[in-house]
Motif scaffolding. Structure first.
Motif, PDB file in Angstrom:
ATOM      1  N   HIS A  16      42.627  33.011  33.928  1.00  0.00           N
ATOM      2  CA  HIS A  16      41.416  33.709  34.372  1.00  0.00           C
ATOM      3  C   HIS A  16      41.423  35.156  33.870  1.00  0.00           C
ATOM      4  N   TYR A  17      40.264  35.600  33.356  1.00  0.00           N
ATOM      5  CA  TYR A  17      40.210  36.936  32.737  1.00  0.00           C
ATOM      6  C   TYR A  17      40.561  38.054  33.707  1.00  0.00           C
ATOM      7  N   ALA A  18      40.242  37.854  35.004  1.00  0.00           N
ATOM      8  CA  ALA A  18      40.582  38.917  35.966  1.00  0.00           C
ATOM      9  C   ALA A  18      42.100  39.076  36.047  1.00  0.00           C
ATOM     10  N   ILE A  19      42.814  37.972  35.915  1.00  0.00           N
ATOM     11  CA  ILE A  19      44.273  38.012  36.029  1.00  0.00           C
ATOM     12  C   ILE A  19      44.919  38.507  34.746  1.00  0.00           C
ATOM     13  N   THR A  20      44.476  37.985  33.608  1.00  0.00           N
ATOM     14  CA  THR A  20      45.111  38.430  32.359  1.00  0.00           C
ATOM     15  C   THR A  20      44.806  39.908  32.095  1.00  0.00           C
ATOM     16  N   ALA A  21      43.570  40.334  32.402  1.00  0.00           N
ATOM     17  CA  ALA A  21      43.226  41.743  32.176  1.00  0.00           C
ATOM     18  C   ALA A  21      44.000  42.643  33.141  1.00  0.00           C
ATOM     19  N   ALA A  22      44.146  42.209  34.388  1.00  0.00           N
ATOM     20  CA  ALA A  22      44.871  43.022  35.365  1.00  0.00           C
ATOM     21  C   ALA A  22      46.344  43.130  34.982  1.00  0.00           C
TER      22      ALA A  22
END
Ligand code: ADP
Ligand code: ZN
Ligand code: ZN
Length: 710
Positions: free
Chosen positions: A593-599
């Motif tokens: 999920h982009y929220a996780i990889t970006a975070a």
């Protein structure tokens, strides 16, 4: 005839506007912002003077009743604050007296007369007498201190105080502040550039300071405040929590000795009154506090800082339901102050404004201390399960905790437990059920054996197999901090463990005690909810574990991805702030999920690039506005039909009406709650609708720009 406009301090239909009165017949002056007693019908009522000789000045109506008594001799409120009350009333649809009440803390409002100005030390102090010297020292270290307090703390008598005043060692009400110590740090080039840009900005200008955790944002604030004080103006720094205000206080006091005032509701009433008047009289130039500190009565405000501007705690949940960031923007405009919003994880609203040029945009992309950000490890919990590991802690997390303990470093285990709503997650593919219309997570209701959308009331039976991969391991999801603590004790019985959540931090002062214990190294592992994620600076923490990232990711809220990004980034930001590098372990069923990889990479721009089109497609902020209408009643049928009527009344060409749906917390304090969510491109039709609904039906309560949909 001189006249005044007065707002009656009472929430009642028909009183939601100013009334005209004549000045008292005996010639008493009526200051702006003062409280007055006025005739109202056959009785008297208390009100606040919001204008003098205003609209009625040219042709005073005959028979205007005079003000019965003026309760404050000093004006209570500076003019820019009075203007804010009218702004709040319009912007968040509330009663004028509610908006006015927010401006002055209750202990100040209750006061019969303002306290005497505080004490200031002059010169070297008395040559002899331990009590005399103790009193002098007490005042020297805390200029503007209340005389009674200083005496109580040092055991000095009233006679000693009189003697020191007579001898000129102590004075009242002068702003003899000690000189500012010069900055100990040399700013980096990026920090310096940020300071220069803001200082060169026009009055009322606004800046987003987007800096990764530990990039030195606070140092930039300190430098800007120093410049503001040098101009003879004041600064307000907003922080999201009382606990964080207490954490930060020492750092600000060290840099601005004698000039910092703390504003929060957990302080003793007498202290709150003292601090308020120190600021009102210009004796304290720096105000630090949570959202209500935005109303600090600074006479010449030059700078407003909103630290961690993305935090939902800036939104007040009770009337007036203001957002401190928006209030700060209006106050900066009214008083010609500069506004700086600082964060590592901007709200989409602020990021959008900065990236489209509506505000200034400053970035601090690197950490100042350790060169690197913490090493991220994303653990795929689906794989753990596939390999036969069913424990709460994955193998990589257990290994990392063991290693950190062996090196005598500290560990923070972080769990976002917003409680209540439970989502449904597939343990094999990570899929969480989403509403086809609203794109928010569906919430499991055991009673109905169904999943519901809390925006539009779309309902489905709880699936037996995962619609994504056909697995039967799809079920509700949730863990608590207590369970995490038990698991820690089971694995590492020798480790000293602390738990920080709403239960353990209920009492006044318990925050400070618990965080001091941890900071002093008297504990090895801290297990906590989101409150540990915020801004704390603990140099010996090298490992942060995020036990269940999916809890946030599947909140029934259109901001779920944004919240997940913020919480993971902020939590990870607690690791490796000292000499040694940090690691962050993120456990999730949605590792891609982009929220996780970006975070994990602390890469806000990446998150922003993917999230923004979703928001735009569905008309969520910043591309539209929301109005939440809540119907509450003792009976469920009543609540539902009330909400149904509100939904029907809301229909119109400019708005989209979702619901009615039962609130995620269906019953609260014995009342059933139903929600109607109204979306619109522009704010104006929503405000008109809110006004109308609230005026027609007192059991409906409206929230403009809701932050918390539970
Ligand atoms: P942020 O507010 O962005 O999290 P801080 O201002 O708290 O960052 O800075 C993080 C740490 O780095 C603090 O311990 C601070 O004292 C230190 N620091 C900040 N700026 C500098 C600088 N220019 N030189 C050396 N140390 C700095
Ligand atoms: Zn699946
Ligand atoms: Zn829906």
């Amino acid at each position: 005839m001189r006249t005044a406009l007065v707002v009656i301090d009472r929430v009642a239909r028909g009183l939601d506007r100013p009334f005209s009165y004549a000045w008292p017949a005996d010639g008493t002056t009526v200051p702006l912002g003062a409280r007055v007693r006025v005739p109202l019908g056959r009785r008297e009522a208390v009100g606040v003077v919001v204008a003098t000789d205003a609209a009625v000045a040219d042709s005073p109506p005959t028979g205007l009743k005079p003000i019965a008594a003026v309760l404050d001799r000093e004006p209570v409120l500076p003019e820019d604050l009075l203007a804010l009350a009218f702004f709040i009333r319009e912007r968040w649809v509330c009663h004028l007296s509610q908006a006015l009440r927010a401006l002055v803390p209750a202990p100040v409002r209750r006061l019969e007369s303002p306290p005497l100005p505080g004490l200031y030390a002059v010169g070297e102090g008395p040559a002899r007498g331990p009590r005399r010297q103790a009193l002098f020292q007490r005042v020297l270290t805390d200029p503007g201190v209340d005389a009674g307090r200083a005496r109580a703390d040092t055991g000095a008598s009233a006679a000693i105080l009189r003697e020191l005043e007579a001898a000129g060692h102590l004075r009242r009400g002068e702003h003899v502040c000690p000189p500012l110590p010069s900055a100990v740090l040399t700013l980096t080039a990026e920090q310096e550039a940020a300071v220069c840009a803001v200082r060169a900005g026009a009055a009322g200008s606004e800046w987003l300071l987007e800096g990764v955790t530990g990039s030195g944002k606070t140092e930039v604030y300190l430098e800007l405040i120093a410049a503001t004080l040098a101009e003879g103006r004041q600064a307000i720094v907003l922080l999201p929590e009382i606990s964080l205000t207490e954490e930060m206080r020492a750092r600000y006091q060290a840099r601005f000795p004698g000039r910092v005032a703390i504003f929060h509701s957990a302080m003793a009433e007498s202290t709150r009154v003292q601090e308020w008047y120190r600021v009102r009289r210009g004796a304290a130039g720096v105000v630090l506090g949570p959202r209500s500190a935005v109303f600090a009565p600074c006479p010449a405000l030059g700078l407003l800082i909103v630290d961690e501007e993305h935090e939902p705690s800036y939104k007040q949940e009770e009337h007036p339901r203001y957002h401190a960031r928006e209030v700060a923007r209006e106050r900066a405009r009214l008083s010609g102050a500069r506004l700086v919003l600082g964060t590592a994880t901007p709200s989409l609203e602020s990021a959008y404004r900065a990236r489209t040029g509506a505000t200034g945009f400053l970035r601090l992309p690197e950490r100042v201390t350790v060169q690197t950000l913490p090493e991220p490890v994303i653990v795929d919990m689906r794989q753990e399960l596939a390999d036969g590991h069913r424990e709460m802690f994955s193998r990589p997390l257990k290994r990392a905790i063991g290693d950190a303990l062996a090196r005598h470093e500290q560990v923070v285990l972080f769990l976002n437990r917003r409680g209540y709503a439970t989502s449904v997650v597939c343990r094999d593919c990570g899929l969480s059920l989403k509403c086809p219309q609203c794109a928010v997570s569906l919430t499991y209701h055991r009673g109905r054996s169904a999943v519901l959308c809390h925006y539009c009331f779309h309902e489905e039976p709880l699936p037996v197999v995962c619609p994504g991969c056909g697995s039967t391991r799809i079920r509700s999801f949730g863990v608590g901090t207590e369970q995490v603590e038990e698991e820690v004790r089971r694995h590492w019985p020798a480790a000293r463990t602390l738990r920080a959540d709403a239960d353990t931090l209920r009492f006044r002062g318990s925050h400070q005690a618990l965080f001091d214990t941890f900071r002093n190294g008297d504990a090895d592992i801290l297990v906590g909810t989101q409150m540990v994620a915020k801004g704390m600076d603990w140099p010996f923490v090298t490992l942060v574990g995020i036990v269940a990232a999916d809890i946030t990711l599947t909140l029934p809220d259109f901001r779920a991805a944004e919240r997940a990004f913020q919480l993971i980034t902020q939590a990870a930001g607690r690791a490796g702030r000292g000499e040694r590098p940090g690691t962050v372990v993120i456990q999730t069923y949605n590792p891609e999920h982009y929220a996780i990889t970006a975070a994990a990479r602390q890469d806000f721009s990446h998150f922003y690039a993917i999230e923004t089109p979703f928001r735009e497609a569905l008309g969520y902020p910043p591309f539209g506005s929301l109005l939440l209408v809540e119907a509450a009643a003792a009976g469920e049928d009543d609540a539902r039909s009330l909400a149904g009527r509100a939904a029907a009344a809301a229909e119109g060409s400019e708005v989209t009406v979702l619901g009615p749906a039962p609130a995620p917390l269906e019953r609260l304090r014995g009342r059933y709650r139903y929600h109607v969510l109204v979306k619109a491109k522009d704010l104006q039709p929503l405000l008109q609708l809110g006004e109308r609904l609230q005026a027609e039906e007192p059991r409906l309560s409206v929230t403009v720009d809701p932050q918390n949909m539970l």
